[in-house]
Design a protein around this motif. Structure first.
Motif, PDB file in Angstrom:
ATOM      1  N   UNK A 235       0.851  -1.192   0.000  1.00 44.90           N
ATOM      2  CA  UNK A 235       0.000   0.000   0.000  1.00 44.90           C
ATOM      3  C   UNK A 235       0.889   1.245   0.000  1.00 44.90           C
ATOM      4  N   UNK A 236       0.750   2.048  -1.046  1.00 44.70           N
ATOM      5  CA  UNK A 236       1.666   3.183  -1.234  1.00 44.70           C
ATOM      6  C   UNK A 236       0.950   4.514  -1.332  1.00 44.70           C
ATOM      7  N   UNK A 237       1.533   5.504  -0.706  1.00 48.02           N
ATOM      8  CA  UNK A 237       1.047   6.881  -0.817  1.00 48.02           C
ATOM      9  C   UNK A 237       2.150   7.710  -1.477  1.00 48.02           C
ATOM     10  N   UNK A 238       1.807   8.380  -2.594  1.00 52.34           N
ATOM     11  CA  UNK A 238       2.805   9.185  -3.325  1.00 52.34           C
ATOM     12  C   UNK A 238       2.322  10.626  -3.413  1.00 52.34           C
ATOM     13  N   UNK A 239       3.100  11.578  -2.912  1.00 52.21           N
ATOM     14  CA  UNK A 239       2.734  12.990  -3.093  1.00 52.21           C
ATOM     15  C   UNK A 239       3.433  13.519  -4.351  1.00 52.21           C
ATOM     16  N   UNK A 240       2.831  14.532  -4.959  1.00 50.83           N
ATOM     17  CA  UNK A 240       3.405  15.097  -6.189  1.00 50.83           C
ATOM     18  C   UNK A 240       3.334  14.101  -7.328  1.00 50.83           C
ATOM     19  N   UNK A 241       2.193  13.385  -7.414  1.00 45.54           N
ATOM     20  CA  UNK A 241       2.073  12.313  -8.410  1.00 45.54           C
ATOM     21  C   UNK A 241       1.534  12.805  -9.756  1.00 45.54           C
ATOM     22  N   UNK A 242       1.138  14.088  -9.847  1.00 46.59           N
ATOM     23  CA  UNK A 242       0.472  14.523 -11.088  1.00 46.59           C
ATOM     24  C   UNK A 242       1.422  14.737 -12.251  1.00 46.59           C
ATOM     25  N   UNK A 243       2.731  14.820 -11.985  1.00 44.15           N
ATOM     26  CA  UNK A 243       3.679  14.985 -13.106  1.00 44.15           C
ATOM     27  C   UNK A 243       5.068  14.515 -12.696  1.00 44.15           C
ATOM     28  N   UNK A 244       5.967  14.516 -13.665  1.00 45.42           N
ATOM     29  CA  UNK A 244       7.390  14.281 -13.418  1.00 45.42           C
ATOM     30  C   UNK A 244       7.734  12.986 -12.706  1.00 45.42           C
ATOM     31  N   UNK A 245       8.590  13.110 -11.709  1.00 52.57           N
ATOM     32  CA  UNK A 245       9.130  11.939 -11.019  1.00 52.57           C
ATOM     33  C   UNK A 245       8.028  11.170 -10.285  1.00 52.57           C
ATOM     34  N   UNK A 246       7.094  11.901  -9.652  1.00 52.27           N
ATOM     35  CA  UNK A 246       6.011  11.250  -8.914  1.00 52.27           C
ATOM     36  C   UNK A 246       5.142  10.408  -9.837  1.00 52.27           C
ATOM     37  N   UNK A 247       4.839  10.963 -10.995  1.00 49.71           N
ATOM     38  CA  UNK A 247       4.027  10.242 -11.985  1.00 49.71           C
ATOM     39  C   UNK A 247       4.779   8.996 -12.482  1.00 49.71           C
ATOM     40  N   UNK A 248       6.063   9.190 -12.812  1.00 56.84           N
ATOM     41  CA  UNK A 248       6.868   8.063 -13.307  1.00 56.84           C
ATOM     42  C   UNK A 248       6.975   6.974 -12.233  1.00 56.84           C
ATOM     43  N   UNK A 249       7.085   7.396 -10.986  1.00 55.21           N
ATOM     44  CA  UNK A 249       7.153   6.412  -9.888  1.00 55.21           C
ATOM     45  C   UNK A 249       5.866   5.597  -9.800  1.00 55.21           C
TER      46      UNK A 249
ATOM     47  N   UNK B 240      14.385  15.707 -16.436  1.00 55.83           N
ATOM     48  CA  UNK B 240      13.513  16.308 -17.451  1.00 55.83           C
ATOM     49  C   UNK B 240      12.045  16.178 -17.033  1.00 55.83           C
ATOM     50  N   UNK B 241      11.536  17.205 -16.357  1.00 54.33           N
ATOM     51  CA  UNK B 241      10.141  17.207 -15.885  1.00 54.33           C
ATOM     52  C   UNK B 241       9.580  18.621 -16.069  1.00 54.33           C
ATOM     53  N   UNK B 242       8.359  18.821 -15.563  1.00 55.90           N
ATOM     54  CA  UNK B 242       7.740  20.159 -15.641  1.00 55.90           C
ATOM     55  C   UNK B 242       8.260  21.098 -14.549  1.00 55.90           C
ATOM     56  N   UNK B 243       9.176  20.588 -13.737  1.00 57.70           N
ATOM     57  CA  UNK B 243       9.642  21.313 -12.547  1.00 57.70           C
ATOM     58  C   UNK B 243       9.991  22.773 -12.846  1.00 57.70           C
ATOM     59  N   UNK B 244      10.742  22.982 -13.946  1.00 63.62           N
ATOM     60  CA  UNK B 244      11.251  24.333 -14.231  1.00 63.62           C
ATOM     61  C   UNK B 244      10.160  25.230 -14.845  1.00 63.62           C
ATOM     62  N   UNK B 245       9.019  24.632 -15.229  1.00 67.69           N
ATOM     63  CA  UNK B 245       7.878  25.450 -15.694  1.00 67.69           C
ATOM     64  C   UNK B 245       7.025  25.902 -14.512  1.00 67.69           C
ATOM     65  N   UNK B 246       7.238  25.268 -13.352  1.00 66.00           N
ATOM     66  CA  UNK B 246       6.380  25.548 -12.199  1.00 66.00           C
ATOM     67  C   UNK B 246       7.079  26.417 -11.148  1.00 66.00           C
TER      68      UNK B 246
END
Ligand SMILES: NC(=O)c1ccc[n+]([C@@H]2O[C@H](COP(=O)([O-])OP(=O)(O)OC[C@H]3O[C@@H](n4cnc5c(N)ncnc54)[C@H](OP(=O)(O)O)[C@@H]3O)[C@@H](O)[C@H]2O)c1
Length: 262
Positions: free
Chosen positions: A10-24, A192-198
């Protein structure tokens, strides 16, 4: 202890909507995990949840909200305990940054970055402890940064937040291990994520080359491998690791090089 199994965990992931969280989330879905995906934007989370299910996740739920809101953090844990009797993996991944010199930025920027990158992670973990204690081979994964090992100019608010996260991670590791909860610090370099756009503020540009990025999927794959093989810290980007090593061996040299970017 052998390798950690992820099946049915059972996993809880924050910041899952893009980038590393999504890939995880996508990487972990293939291990037939139960996922609770958290971020502010509901739409990308909904899309991710259905992708995760199609990749093999045993279940995928989402909760949209701001992790800096104490009430929302309580809601996350309420949902976890409604669904599950324990939590096996907590991934504190949500993060933001700002670019520009300290003098040109504001207290509000510094406080917001500390709230998202540091306090949200510490306080979500505090709330999650009772469920983690009932977890199956539990682990907390904190997403730090190379910039939590070596501070760089024009990014000081972010560096401070990631140094704080690393210090806290190191300090609580023995406390959590006492309770059977492991802790992994992931310190990516440029990804390479949306990090620098946010960026929440951009009063100046980062003057060094940011073109050599690794993919979020590479970070996610290495993170999942590290969770399974019980590593305590990983540096997914070799360039970042080289900087940390160079800084350990010759801090004055690194200082001298960075002076030109002040
Ligand atoms: N990209 C890099 O070069 C790099 C390098 C080293 C470390 N990191 C770290 O990696 C982690 C993930 O970043 P990323 O590169 O994947 O960037 P990203 O694509 O911008 O992802 C950041 C995630 O955090 C979420 N988030 C931000 N503020 C939030 C808040 N207040 N409440 C809830 N969720 C929030 C965002 O979702 P919403 O906008 O939907 O809320 C998004 O899902 C961060 O901790 C970052 O510091 C990144």
């Amino acid at each position: 202890m052998g390798r950690r199994s992820l099946a049915d965990r059972r996993l809880l992931i924050t910041g899952a909507s893009s980038g590393i969280g999504r890939a995880l989330a996508l990487e972990l879905a293939a291990h037939r995990t139960h996922l609770l995906l958290v971020a502010r934007r509901a739409e990308p989370l909904e899309q991710l949840a259905s992708e995760a299910l199609s990749l093999g996740a045993s279940s995928a739920q989402l909760l949209a909200g701001d992790v800096t809101d104490p009430q929302f953090r309580c809601e996350i844990l309420q949902l976890c305990s409604q669904n599950w009797e324990g939590l096996d993996v907590l991934i504190n991944n949500a993060g933001i940054s700002a670019h520009g010199r300290f003098a040109e930025n504001t207290e509000a920027t510094l406080r917001r970055i500390m709230e998202v990158n540091f306090f949200a992670a510490t306080e979500l973990t505090r709330l999650a402890l009772p469920l983690l204690r009932s977890g199956n081979d539990p682990i907390v994964v904190n997403c730090g940064s190379i910039l939590g090992h070596r501070g760089l100019p024009r990014n000081c608010e972010y560096c401070a937040s990631k140094f704080a996260l690393r210090g806290w991670t190191e300090s609580i590791r023995p406390e959590l291990l006492r309770e059977g909860i492991e802790l992994l610090l992931v310190s990516p370099g440029s990804t390479d994520t949306e990090f620098f756009d946010h960026l929440i503020s951009q009063t100046g540009k980062i003057p060094w080359d940011q073109s050599k990025k690794i993919s979020a999927q590479q970070v996610a794959q290495q993170t999942v491998h590290a969770i399974r093989s019980r590593r305590r810290e990983i540096f997914p980007n070799w360039r970042g690791r080289a900087l940390v090593l160079l800084n350990r061996l010759c801090p004055r040299l690194v200082d001298r090089v960075l002076r030109r970017y002040g």
